[in-house]
Design a protein around this motif. Structure first.
Motif, short mmCIF file in Angstrom:
data_model
loop_
_atom_site.label_atom_id
_atom_site.label_comp_id
_atom_site.label_asym_id
_atom_site.label_seq_id
_atom_site.Cartn_x
_atom_site.Cartn_y
_atom_site.Cartn_z
N ILE A 18 0.86 -1.19 0.00
CA ILE A 18 0.00 0.00 0.00
C ILE A 18 0.90 1.23 0.00
CG2 ILE A 18 -1.88 1.26 1.08
CD1 ILE A 18 -2.68 -1.25 2.57
N ASP A 19 0.74 2.06 -1.00
CA ASP A 19 1.43 3.35 -1.06
C ASP A 19 0.52 4.42 -0.48
OD1 ASP A 19 3.58 2.14 -2.30
OD2 ASP A 19 3.06 2.84 -4.32
N HIS A 20 1.06 5.24 0.41
CA HIS A 20 0.29 6.27 1.10
C HIS A 20 0.79 7.65 0.68
CE1 HIS A 20 0.12 2.66 3.62
NE2 HIS A 20 -0.97 3.13 4.20
N TYR A 21 -0.15 8.53 0.34
CA TYR A 21 0.17 9.89 -0.08
C TYR A 21 -0.41 10.89 0.91
CZ TYR A 21 1.30 7.69 -4.56
OH TYR A 21 1.85 6.90 -5.54
N ASP A 22 0.28 12.00 1.11
CA ASP A 22 -0.21 13.01 2.03
C ASP A 22 -1.26 13.89 1.36
OD1 ASP A 22 1.15 14.87 0.46
OD2 ASP A 22 2.85 15.05 1.84
N GLY A 23 -1.72 14.92 2.06
CA GLY A 23 -2.77 15.77 1.53
C GLY A 23 -2.36 16.61 0.34
N ARG A 24 -1.06 16.72 0.10
CA ARG A 24 -0.56 17.47 -1.07
C ARG A 24 -0.35 16.57 -2.28
NH1 ARG A 24 4.77 19.45 1.70
NH2 ARG A 24 4.65 17.21 2.18
N GLU A 54 1.84 14.01 -2.24
CA GLU A 54 3.21 13.53 -2.24
C GLU A 54 3.30 12.14 -1.60
OE1 GLU A 54 5.80 15.12 -3.63
OE2 GLU A 54 4.43 16.72 -4.28
N LEU A 55 4.06 11.26 -2.22
CA LEU A 55 4.28 9.92 -1.66
C LEU A 55 4.94 10.05 -0.30
CD1 LEU A 55 4.07 6.86 -2.16
CD2 LEU A 55 6.33 6.99 -3.24
N TRP A 56 4.36 9.39 0.70
CA TRP A 56 4.81 9.58 2.09
C TRP A 56 5.25 8.25 2.72
CZ3 TRP A 56 0.94 11.43 6.45
CH2 TRP A 56 1.62 11.55 7.66
N ARG A 57 4.37 7.30 2.76
CA ARG A 57 4.67 6.03 3.44
C ARG A 57 4.41 4.84 2.51
NH1 ARG A 57 2.05 7.21 9.49
NH2 ARG A 57 3.81 8.46 10.26
N VAL A 58 5.17 3.80 2.72
CA VAL A 58 5.08 2.59 1.89
C VAL A 58 4.93 1.39 2.81
CG1 VAL A 58 6.18 1.19 0.11
CG2 VAL A 58 6.61 3.66 0.20
N ALA A 59 3.83 0.66 2.67
CA ALA A 59 3.59 -0.53 3.49
C ALA A 59 3.81 -1.78 2.66
CB ALA A 59 2.16 -0.51 4.03
N GLU A 60 4.53 -2.73 3.24
CA GLU A 60 4.72 -4.04 2.61
C GLU A 60 4.34 -5.11 3.61
OE1 GLU A 60 8.04 -4.15 -0.77
OE2 GLU A 60 8.89 -4.02 1.24
N ALA A 61 3.55 -6.06 3.17
CA ALA A 61 3.17 -7.20 4.01
C ALA A 61 3.87 -8.44 3.49
CB ALA A 61 1.66 -7.40 3.98
#
Length: 455
Positions: A379-385, A387-394
């Motif tokens: 899951i790639d997480h982007y902030d309110g602007r 911009e790529l912020w956090r990357v989750a790997e399971a």
């Protein structure tokens, strides 16, 4: 094993994503593909003519390592396999079509963040009762309440032939995880230079239908019960979280309580939802980052982008090796990628975009969900602007004696701070997993928290 049948029908809400209307289940003609061209879970049965093989029923009992003792300490069924190749900074552009933007960003940020790619094994399957019930669900289950509830839902996967992104997400949320399980795991949130301490949890997860005193009419909007007790370090030990996970969390918000061992009191915990802080996570995850994603989907619009082939963490038994210490796994910036295993699998790509007027720290999330298990893999997480912020790997692992696909470790990397969270560590834990644990409804009452919360 026999699953208890139940019928859960949730109420109808006012207009939202689906204008309050039910989305019809698939036709009998469509459902006939399950077990034919599709697996009973809805994945494409055929291979891709290359690295992805045909699904042959998942890992069979005959393929379980003979050295496995049935004690929840899982033996690697592929101990002699070596990587076919490795994706790193020198060749990442060559493989970019089969990676998420977040994976690419991690590889480019860290010269030792590499993806060892192995032969693909489609090990995932579920107990026959779950497969059978999933096939039944295809022509029965519908989304209602603006997509926030399920009609005619029985155990197992509700939408094996999904028609929109929200149905894919519900498949992840409701996927079978053994009915009733206790696990002892560790969580680390290293600083950017790699210093860390481990918070240890004992988790209990029990599906409502697996309760010893299960009643179809009691708590009909509850999917499962979850209890999480902190066992270490001493300053946090004895604190306990209790959750009644409701299906339609807009109609009836998730019920949550915490027991604070220092205060010796139980209180309601409405913050245990959406982007509320994750337990003892040092700000490194939100509540709905747990299990990669959980909870009410109502704050986002959901788009089914399509299906693609990706290199995702799979059959990650090496990460649970009892000969490894946590120091060998937890490194600065990310876990020790030499211990990871990536395979080429087909995934569903779903994009969640924050609705106008709603609040969440993540403005967009891109989900890549394994077709064989319905688990979120990346899951790639982007902030309110934007911009790529956090990357989750399971890091997927198949718990073969119980036919349960789940995670060896969940990771959530912060590209801005250089910190991350690793959850699910078991290498140094006693009795890491126990399936089939018997619980009753009285074990999941607020009064039970005080009994569970001891220093």
């Amino acid at each position: 094993m026999k699953l208890n049948k139940k019928l859960i029908a949730t109420g109808v809400l006012a207009a939202s994503l689906f204008a309050g209307n039910a989305f019809a289940a698939v036709s009998a003609e469509e459902a006939a593909k399950l077990g034919d061209t599709l697996t009973p879970m809805g994945a494409e049965k055929a291979g891709n003519g290359g690295a992805i093989p045909a699904w042959g029923g998942g890992m069979t009992d005959a393929e379980i390592p003979t050295s496995y003792e049935g004690d929840g300490i899982y033996v690697n069924p592929f101990p002699d396999e070596q990587p076919k190749f490795t994706i790193d900074q020198s060749n990442v552009d060559e493989y970019s079509d089969n990676l998420s933007p977040g994976q690419i960003a991690m590889i480019k940020k860290y010269d030792n963040y590499v993806l060892p790619v192995y032969e693909t094994h489609r090990t995932s399957t579920y107990p026959q009762e779950v497969l059978d019930e999933t096939v039944e669900n295809a022509t029965a289950v519908e989304l209602i309440a603006g997509g926030n509830g399920l009609k005619n839902y029985q155990d197992a996967t509700p939408f094996p032939i999904p028609e929109n992104g929200l149905e894919v997400i519900w498949n992840h949320i409701t996927r079978y995880r053994g009915g009733s399980v206790t696990r002892n795991v560790g969580q680390a949130t290293p600083t950017a230079d790699g210093n860390y301490s481990v918070v240890k949890f004992q988790d209990e997860l029990t599906w409502r239908a697996s309760l010893e005193d299960f009643s179809p009419t009691e708590d009909a909007n509850v999917l499962f019960y979850f209890k999480q007790a902190i066992t270490a370090p001493a300053r946090l030990a004895g604190n306990v979280l209790l959750v009644h996970e409701t299906i339609d969390q807009v109609k009836e918000p998730r019920r949550a309580w915490v027991y604070n061992a220092g205060q010796r009191r139980v209180r309601r915990a409405p913050q245990v939802a959406y982007d509320g802080p994750g337990t003892a996570a040092d700000g490194m995850r939100t509540t709905d980052n747990f299990d990669m994603y959980n909870g009410a989907p109502d704050r986002y619009d959901w788009e089914l982008v399509g299906k693609k082939e990706m290199y995702i963490p799979y059959n990650s038994y090496k990460l649970t090796d009892r000969d490894l210490s946590y120091d060998q796994i937890i490194k600065a910036g990310h876990i020790n990628q030499e211990l990871t295993r990536y395979e080429l699998h087909r995934v569903w790509h779903v994009r969640a975009t924050l609705k106008d007027g709603e609040r969440h720290i993540y403005g967009q999330r891109d989900f890549y969900i394994d077709e064989d298990s319905w688990q979120a893999a990346i899951i790639d997480h982007y902030d309110g602007r934007g911009e790529l912020w956090r990357v989750a790997e399971a890091h997927h692992m198949f718990f073969y004696d119980h036919k349960v696909p789940w995670y060896a470790i969940e990771t959530l990397y912060d590209l801005l701070s250089g910190r991350y969270l690793a959850l699910g560590l078991t290498n140094e834990e006693q009795n890491p997993y126990e399936f089939g644990v018997k619980h009753s409804s009285r074990d999941y009452t607020p009064a039970a928290l005080r009994r569970a919360g001891t220093r």
